[in-house]
Write a protein that holds these residues in place. Structure first.
Motif, PDB file in Angstrom:
ATOM      1  N   ASN A 456       0.717  -1.732   0.151  1.00  0.00           N
ATOM      2  CA  ASN A 456      -0.347  -0.181   0.083  1.00  0.00           C
ATOM      3  C   ASN A 456       0.845   1.540   0.499  1.00  0.00           C
ATOM      4  N   ASN A 457       1.931   1.333   0.650  1.00  0.00           N
ATOM      5  CA  ASN A 457       2.451   2.591   0.519  1.00  0.00           C
ATOM      6  C   ASN A 457       3.717   2.357  -0.100  1.00  0.00           C
ATOM      7  N   ARG A 458       4.288   2.081  -0.718  1.00  0.00           N
ATOM      8  CA  ARG A 458       4.749   1.821  -2.447  1.00  0.00           C
ATOM      9  C   ARG A 458       4.007   1.674  -3.514  1.00  0.00           C
ATOM     10  N   ASN A 459       2.926   1.686  -3.489  1.00  0.00           N
ATOM     11  CA  ASN A 459       1.571   1.920  -4.854  1.00  0.00           C
ATOM     12  C   ASN A 459       1.450   3.714  -4.421  1.00  0.00           C
ATOM     13  N   LYS A 460       1.672   4.063  -2.778  1.00  0.00           N
ATOM     14  CA  LYS A 460       0.944   5.295  -2.975  1.00  0.00           C
ATOM     15  C   LYS A 460       2.379   6.642  -3.327  1.00  0.00           C
ATOM     16  N   THR A 461       3.611   6.248  -3.119  1.00  0.00           N
ATOM     17  CA  THR A 461       4.790   6.726  -3.932  1.00  0.00           C
ATOM     18  C   THR A 461       5.231   6.294  -5.330  1.00  0.00           C
ATOM     19  N   ASP A 462       4.668   5.364  -5.629  1.00  0.00           N
ATOM     20  CA  ASP A 462       5.060   5.188  -7.230  1.00  0.00           C
ATOM     21  C   ASP A 462       3.842   4.449  -7.712  1.00  0.00           C
ATOM     22  N   GLU A 463       3.881   4.948  -8.672  1.00  0.00           N
ATOM     23  CA  GLU A 463       1.600   5.029  -9.698  1.00  0.00           C
ATOM     24  C   GLU A 463       2.105   3.960 -10.925  1.00  0.00           C
ATOM     25  N   ASN A 464       3.170   3.604 -10.763  1.00  0.00           N
ATOM     26  CA  ASN A 464       4.116   2.973 -11.886  1.00  0.00           C
ATOM     27  C   ASN A 464       4.416   1.274 -11.230  1.00  0.00           C
ATOM     28  N   THR A 465       3.872   0.857 -10.166  1.00  0.00           N
ATOM     29  CA  THR A 465       4.570  -0.233  -9.487  1.00  0.00           C
ATOM     30  C   THR A 465       3.212  -1.473  -9.639  1.00  0.00           C
ATOM     31  N   ASN A 466       3.787  -2.532  -9.978  1.00  0.00           N
ATOM     32  CA  ASN A 466       2.887  -3.677 -10.264  1.00  0.00           C
ATOM     33  C   ASN A 466       2.301  -4.290  -8.646  1.00  0.00           C
ATOM     34  N   GLU A 467       1.018  -4.213  -8.799  1.00  0.00           N
ATOM     35  CA  GLU A 467       0.734  -4.444  -8.094  1.00  0.00           C
ATOM     36  C   GLU A 467       1.066  -5.442  -7.421  1.00  0.00           C
ATOM     37  N   ASN A 468       1.054  -6.735  -8.611  1.00  0.00           N
ATOM     38  CA  ASN A 468       1.013  -8.115  -7.541  1.00  0.00           C
ATOM     39  C   ASN A 468       2.336  -8.437  -7.600  1.00  0.00           C
ATOM     40  N   GLU A 469       3.192  -7.472  -7.769  1.00  0.00           N
ATOM     41  CA  GLU A 469       4.892  -7.447  -7.965  1.00  0.00           C
ATOM     42  C   GLU A 469       5.068  -7.971  -6.409  1.00  0.00           C
ATOM     43  N   ARG A 470       5.851  -9.450  -5.784  1.00  0.00           N
ATOM     44  CA  ARG A 470       6.562  -9.206  -3.961  1.00  0.00           C
ATOM     45  C   ARG A 470       7.628  -8.210  -3.684  1.00  0.00           C
ATOM     46  N   THR A 471       6.545  -8.047  -2.808  1.00  0.00           N
ATOM     47  CA  THR A 471       7.425  -7.060  -1.714  1.00  0.00           C
ATOM     48  C   THR A 471       8.860  -8.174  -1.336  1.00  0.00           C
ATOM     49  N   SER A 472       9.574  -7.254  -0.967  1.00  0.00           N
ATOM     50  CA  SER A 472      11.278  -7.437  -0.056  1.00  0.00           C
ATOM     51  C   SER A 472      10.089  -9.153   0.682  1.00  0.00           C
ATOM     52  N   LEU A 473       9.897  -8.790   2.120  1.00  0.00           N
ATOM     53  CA  LEU A 473       8.990  -9.148   2.683  1.00  0.00           C
ATOM     54  C   LEU A 473       9.082 -11.064   2.290  1.00  0.00           C
ATOM     55  N   GLU A 474       8.472 -10.758   0.815  1.00  0.00           N
ATOM     56  CA  GLU A 474       8.535 -12.443   0.849  1.00  0.00           C
ATOM     57  C   GLU A 474       8.933 -12.509   0.007  1.00  0.00           C
ATOM     58  N   LYS A 475      10.190 -12.295  -0.646  1.00  0.00           N
ATOM     59  CA  LYS A 475      11.196 -11.986  -1.582  1.00  0.00           C
ATOM     60  C   LYS A 475      11.689 -13.537  -0.619  1.00  0.00           C
ATOM     61  N   ASN A 476      12.226 -12.818   1.079  1.00  0.00           N
ATOM     62  CA  ASN A 476      13.003 -13.431   1.294  1.00  0.00           C
ATOM     63  C   ASN A 476      12.677 -14.516   2.849  1.00  0.00           C
ATOM     64  N   PHE A 477      11.502 -14.550   2.431  1.00  0.00           N
ATOM     65  CA  PHE A 477      10.677 -15.963   2.998  1.00  0.00           C
ATOM     66  C   PHE A 477      11.457 -17.337   2.574  1.00  0.00           C
ATOM     67  N   PHE A 478      12.389 -18.195   3.449  1.00  0.00           N
ATOM     68  CA  PHE A 478      12.102 -19.282   3.473  1.00  0.00           C
ATOM     69  C   PHE A 478      11.622 -20.723   3.597  1.00  0.00           C
ATOM     70  N   PHE A 479      11.005 -21.299   3.217  1.00  0.00           N
ATOM     71  CA  PHE A 479       9.675 -22.750   3.276  1.00  0.00           C
ATOM     72  C   PHE A 479      10.934 -23.610   4.271  1.00  0.00           C
ATOM     73  N   SER A 480      12.418 -23.246   3.986  1.00  0.00           N
ATOM     74  CA  SER A 480      13.711 -24.680   4.377  1.00  0.00           C
ATOM     75  C   SER A 480      13.316 -24.460   6.020  1.00  0.00           C
ATOM     76  N   ARG A 481      13.303 -23.022   6.868  1.00  0.00           N
ATOM     77  CA  ARG A 481      13.122 -22.867   8.620  1.00  0.00           C
ATOM     78  C   ARG A 481      12.238 -24.018   8.525  1.00  0.00           C
ATOM     79  N   LYS A 482      12.811 -24.154   9.760  1.00  0.00           N
ATOM     80  CA  LYS A 482      11.963 -25.436  10.765  1.00  0.00           C
ATOM     81  C   LYS A 482      11.080 -24.837  11.514  1.00  0.00           C
ATOM     82  N   PHE A 483      10.520 -22.939  11.091  1.00  0.00           N
ATOM     83  CA  PHE A 483       9.638 -23.277  12.132  1.00  0.00           C
ATOM     84  C   PHE A 483       9.914 -23.554  13.761  1.00  0.00           C
TER      85      PHE A 483
END
Length: 557
Positions: A456-483
């Motif tokens: 939501n913050n990204r879309n407010k600052t950059d109108e050309n941003t693809n809404e479906n593009e993953r955030t850095s938080l999503e890109k850095n998340f790994f299923f391989s962790r033990k939880f």
């Protein structure tokens, strides 16, 4: 199994005394597999050939029987006449010619075989191979002339008649005996159906009366109590322990709506599995379920569920309706043994184990369940399709379906709507019985909330941003962790850092982080890592009524 089939055959003969045993001996051909009938009418001085549209009942008049290399009667399938896998011409035609010759000999016109062979092969060069050839003699069909001969040959060769008098193993009567069950079991059922004339082998002997009941019962069973279950990918036979007119009406005359209109209920279970199992329950008969494969050589029994109570069928059917879920979905998530980027695979053995657990109420491995369902979730998550296919909704419904079946413990009301996660916890204390469960769920909710706020913050600052593009938080998340606990601390710190970086000061987000940490501070160390993973993503994919107001508030600001 054999005793139940015999009893069903006895019922059919009682209701239809004129039912001929021949109708159970011949092979059937489906109309979709054949187009034409080639009538070969052998007269004294000539042979006449005529064709007409295929009618499936012609096999009875032709006395058509073929199994492997064995063949009896006066009919020949021309679609199998030529073996195109063979290179030499003689080898290509060998099997077809052998069967045609046997048909000619059976109809006692073996001296006309060469002439008939030439015409049949000429027909195949010019006409459609999906043709069923029938030999007539002076205009009469084989059944009119050779019915007794056919029956004697079938009793002798196919059903293995034994010399002398024997005790029937089913009814105890003494008389003509047969070393057969009519089924060619691939495994020989641990030696029970082996050749009784071999001194080192045990076997079964069936009297002629019981044999006729089985032959009639087998055919009736194939037409009325057997089906292909699409969700399972197996043929299944429903075998009631007793059979009467009321039960017969349920299987013979009940119809339900299918996608393509009205269809006989037992033909193929696609969309109607919930109604089918409910209807089986209404028969009030204890029933076996036999999952099998059959071909011209053997009858393969893959799995048997014995003595399922009618109340259990009714209950399982009601659960399919209650949770609005199909068996295929339950099996896909709970039996996944091999997952690649392209496919989700299981095994026949795993599917049968799960089906047995469902219909018997046997417990399944809880940790293994969560490992498998989260692996399937990961498959779709990495392809960004987990929401498209409503993966978490399917997992939740599958879990509670299995809980209701007594296969898992600690269920919750999956079909209800909740105002927020506090209401979810309070109304489902049987499941949310540890602090760790609530901590992981809330952390997952905080994770998805942060992703939403970052976008939501990204879309407010950059109108050309693809809404479906993953955030850095999503890109850095790994299923391989033990939880485990360390990963909980790691995820909490990441979310806190992102909140600082992106100036997220929403009170409801801060509240979630605090609550998750407070619950984890009082952890009981009773939760498996795979269930922790499940709870995290359940929280991440959950959506509550109160969130609409929170999102409207964020967008207005």
């Amino acid at each position: 199994m054999i005793e139940h089939i015999k009893n069903i055959g006895a019922y059919v003969l009682e209701k239809h005394p004129n039912e001929s045993v021949i109708n159970g001996m011949v092979n059937t051909i489906e109309s979709k597999d054949m187009k034409y009938i080639l009538l070969i009418n052998v007269l004294e001085r000539e042979i006449k050939y005529t064709t007409k549209d295929f009618e499936k009942d012609v096999v009875y008049d032709a006395l058509f029987y073929q199994s492997g290399r064995g063949a009896e009667g006066g009919g020949v399938r021309l679609d199998f006449y030529v073996d195109i896998s063979q290179e030499k011409i003689e080898e290509r035609f060998k099997k077809g010619r052998d069967k045609l010759k046997k048909a000619c000999e059976f109809c006692e016109i073996g001296n006309r075989y060469e002439e008939i062979k030439e015409q049949v092969e000429a027909y195949l060069q010019e006409k459609d191979k999906n043709t069923f050839a029938v030999i007539q003699v002076n205009g009469k069909m084989p059944r009119e002339l050779f019915e007794d001969k056919f029956i004697k040959k079938m009793y002798s060769m196919v059903y293995k008649s034994l010399p002398g008098k024997h005790i029937c193993h089913l009814c105890g009567e003494v008389g003509q005996g047969y070393n057969t069950t009519t089924y060619k079991f691939y495994t020989n059922d641990k030696g029970i159906y082996n050749n009784v004339e071999h001194k080192e082998k045990s076997g079964i002997i069936i009297g002629e009366g019981c044999l006729n009941d089985i032959i009639i019962g087998k055919k009736y069973l194939e037409e009325n109590l057997s089906t292909y279950w699409s969700s399972v990918g197996e043929k299944v036979m429903f075998l009631p322990h007793h059979y009467d007119e009321e039960i017969a009406n349920s299987y013979e005359k009940s119809y339900i709506k299918e996608r393509n209109g009205e269809e006989q209920r037992i033909t193929t279970i696609r969309l109607n599995e919930e109604e089918l199992v409910e209807e089986v329950g209404k028969t009030k008969a204890v029933t076996d379920m036999i999952f099998y494969e059959d071909d011209s050589k053997f009858f393969y029994i893959n799995h048997v569920l014995q003595s399922v109570l009618p109340s259990r069928f009714s209950y399982i059917g009601s659960l399919f309706n209650k949770y609005q879920i199909k068996l295929n979905t339950i099996l896909m998530y709970s039996t996944a043994v091999k997952i690649s980027s392209e496919n989700i695979e299981t095994t026949k053995k795993e599917k049968m184990r799960m089906i047995e657990s469902i219909f018997t109420g046997r417990k399944i491995d809880r940790n293994l369940f969560f490992k498998r369902v989260t692996d399937v979730y990961k498959h779709y998550y990495l392809k960004e399709e987990h929401k498209k296919y409503a993966c978490m909704r399917s997992i939740n419904r599958a879990y509670n379906f299995l809980w209701a079946c007594n296969c898992l413990e600690k269920g919750w009301d999956v079909m209800a709507d909740y105002k927020d996660y506090i209401e979810l916890f309070e109304k489902n204390k049987e499941y949310f019985d540890t602090n760790e469960k609530m901590a992981w769920f809330i952390l997952g909710k905080a994770y998805s909330t942060m992703v939403y706020l970052m976008k939501n913050n990204r879309n407010k600052t950059d109108e050309n941003t693809n809404e479906n593009e993953r955030t850095s938080l999503e890109k850095n998340f790994f299923f391989s962790r033990k939880f485990d606990y360390k990963d909980f601390v790691y995820f909490s710190n990441i979310l806190t850092d992102k909140a600082i970086k992106y100036n997220v000061d929403k009170s409801y987000f801060k509240k979630m982080i605090c609550e998750a940490k407070e619950y984890m501070a009082k952890k009981e160390n009773k939760l498996s890592f795979d269930e922790s993973k499940y709870l995290f993503f359940w929280g991440a994919d959950s959506y509550f009524k109160i969130e609409k107001e929170e999102k409207q508030e964020s967008e207005e600001e």
